[in-house]
Design an enzyme around this catalytic site. Structure first.
Site, PDB file in Angstrom:
ATOM      1  N   LYS A  61       0.845  -1.204   0.000  1.00  0.00           N
ATOM      2  CA  LYS A  61       0.000   0.000   0.000  1.00  0.00           C
ATOM      3  C   LYS A  61       0.878   1.251   0.000  1.00  0.00           C
ATOM      4  CE  LYS A  61      -3.827  -2.509   1.878  1.00  0.00           C
ATOM      5  NZ  LYS A  61      -4.503  -3.079   3.050  1.00  0.00           N
ATOM      6  N   ASP A 113     -11.509   2.193   3.210  1.00  0.00           N
ATOM      7  CA  ASP A 113     -11.798   0.769   3.025  1.00  0.00           C
ATOM      8  C   ASP A 113     -13.300   0.540   2.816  1.00  0.00           C
ATOM      9  OD1 ASP A 113      -9.771  -1.088   2.891  1.00  0.00           O
ATOM     10  OD2 ASP A 113      -9.430  -1.139   5.056  1.00  0.00           O
ATOM     11  N   GLN A 129      -5.157  -1.793   9.179  1.00  0.00           N
ATOM     12  CA  GLN A 129      -4.961  -3.115   8.575  1.00  0.00           C
ATOM     13  C   GLN A 129      -5.575  -4.209   9.458  1.00  0.00           C
ATOM     14  OE1 GLN A 129      -3.415  -3.691   5.461  1.00  0.00           O
ATOM     15  NE2 GLN A 129      -4.263  -5.727   5.797  1.00  0.00           N
TER      16      GLN A 129
END
Ligand code: NAP
Length: 307
Positions: free
Chosen positions: A52, A119, A96
């Site tokens: 990322k 997300d 995460q």
């Protein structure tokens, strides 16, 4: 012989588009930042975070990495999330997953500001996806939609079967296909006659997490087969839910693992971060109108191409 969908190439196109737009925004004095928070030492998570960060560099975003020890308390993590919520340099926040067991994913995600929830896991964003009134599309399903679009396949009226009903993949995946007027069936571990249902699909999306469970007898001749699975085979080698070698001659289009859906997920994360920055700077409405009846890729055109 089927056509193999090249997720790396499609994701490179998406990232190039984002890079060009990011450079234009920079000229207007707008910098884009993504904060990635990792708790603990999970090796797979570390790889995802590294990728990322690399993608941020590629498209010209600032990335801010916060690596916290496994014993971080919920309050400490919430304090960081709140700090990032208030930080103007940060357009997107990604925590995460999975988090260490003593931390509750839901509590943490619910504390990320919806407008920074790149997300698209926050209940507000999930609800918006449900009603077709969204800014952020969940990254993996959004990537799958781009891959389907890259084949030139029209979704409207097609039999679409999604195997898996998780909140992060299966359910939003089904919703995006439905918004595009597919006739959608969702399968799961209790589905009877999976083979029969799956083999009706013109578009089959497997998001199960079981290595190679989808063999040629689960797919219709000429179907578009998208493999979200990231599994390990008996030799520990990365593979998908679809037995690629067994299915590739029967499918019309098929994604490999690796090199299919995986690279798209990160590209879509970059897209969501760009969107967040544009909304914040008044360059984009904070909702995207849903147009389900037109033949063109209206939602994606708006979200990804010209916004
Ligand atoms: P998950 O939360 O474990 O969900 C798996 C789903 O598959 C569940 O709905 C489960 O049904 C269903 N299932 C399990 N066994 C089944 C069977 N034998 N037949 C039919 N359905 C079955 O997994 P996930 O987070 O959605 O992830 C799925 C896969 O995608 C994993 O391999 C994951 O690593 C991969 N993934 C890849 C990316 C990427 O970027 N490429 C991103 C996210 C996930 P029940 O609900 O009944 O238990």
């Amino acid at each position: 012989m089927s056509n193999i969908i090249d997720g790396k190439a499609v994701s490179a196109q998406v990232k190039q588009r984002i890079k060009e737009e990011t450079a234009k925004l920079k000229e207007q004095g707008i910098d884009i930042g993504l904060a990635v928070v990792i708790v603990g030492d999970d090796p797979a998570s570390k790889v995802y975070v590294r990728n990322k960060k690399k993608a941020c560099e590629e498209v010209g975003f600032n990335s801010y990495e916060y690596a916290l020890p496994a014993e971080t308390t919920e309050q400490e993590l919430l304090d960081l999330v709140n700090k990032l919520n208030a930080d103007d340099k940060v357009n997107g926040i990604l925590v995460q997953l999975p988090l260490p067991k003593h931390l509750d994913d839901k509590v943490i995600i619910n504390n990320i500001l919806p407008e920074k929830d790149v997300d698209a896991f926050h209940p507000v964003n999930v609800g918006k996806i449900m009603i077709g009134d969204y800014n952020f599309l969940p990254c993996t399903p959004a990537g799958v939609m781009e891959l389907i679009a890259s084949t030139g396949t029209e979704i409207q009226g097609k039999e679409c079967v999604v195997i898996g009903r998780s909140n992060i993949v299966g359910k939003p995946m089904a919703m995006l296909l439905l918004h595009k007027s597919g006739t959608v069936t969702i399968c799961h571990s209790k589905t009877k006659n999976l083979k029969e249902v799956a083999s009706r699909a013109d578009i089959l999306v497997a998001a199960v997490g079981k290595p190679k469970i989808i063999t040629a007898d689960y797919i219709k001749e000429g179907a578009v087969v998208i493999d979200v699975g990231m599994d390990r085979d008996e030799n520990g080698k990365l593979c998908g839910d679809v037995d690629f070698e067994n299915c590739k001659d029967k499918a019309g289009f098929i994604t490999p693992v690796p090199g299919g859906v995986g690279p798209m997920t990160i590209a879509m994360l970059m897209q969501n971060t760009l969107t967040a920055a544009k909304v914040k700077n008044g360059l984009m409405d904070n909702t995207v109108e849903q147009e389900v009846d037109t033949k063109e890729r209206t939602v994606f055109n708006k979200l990804f191409l010209h916004t």
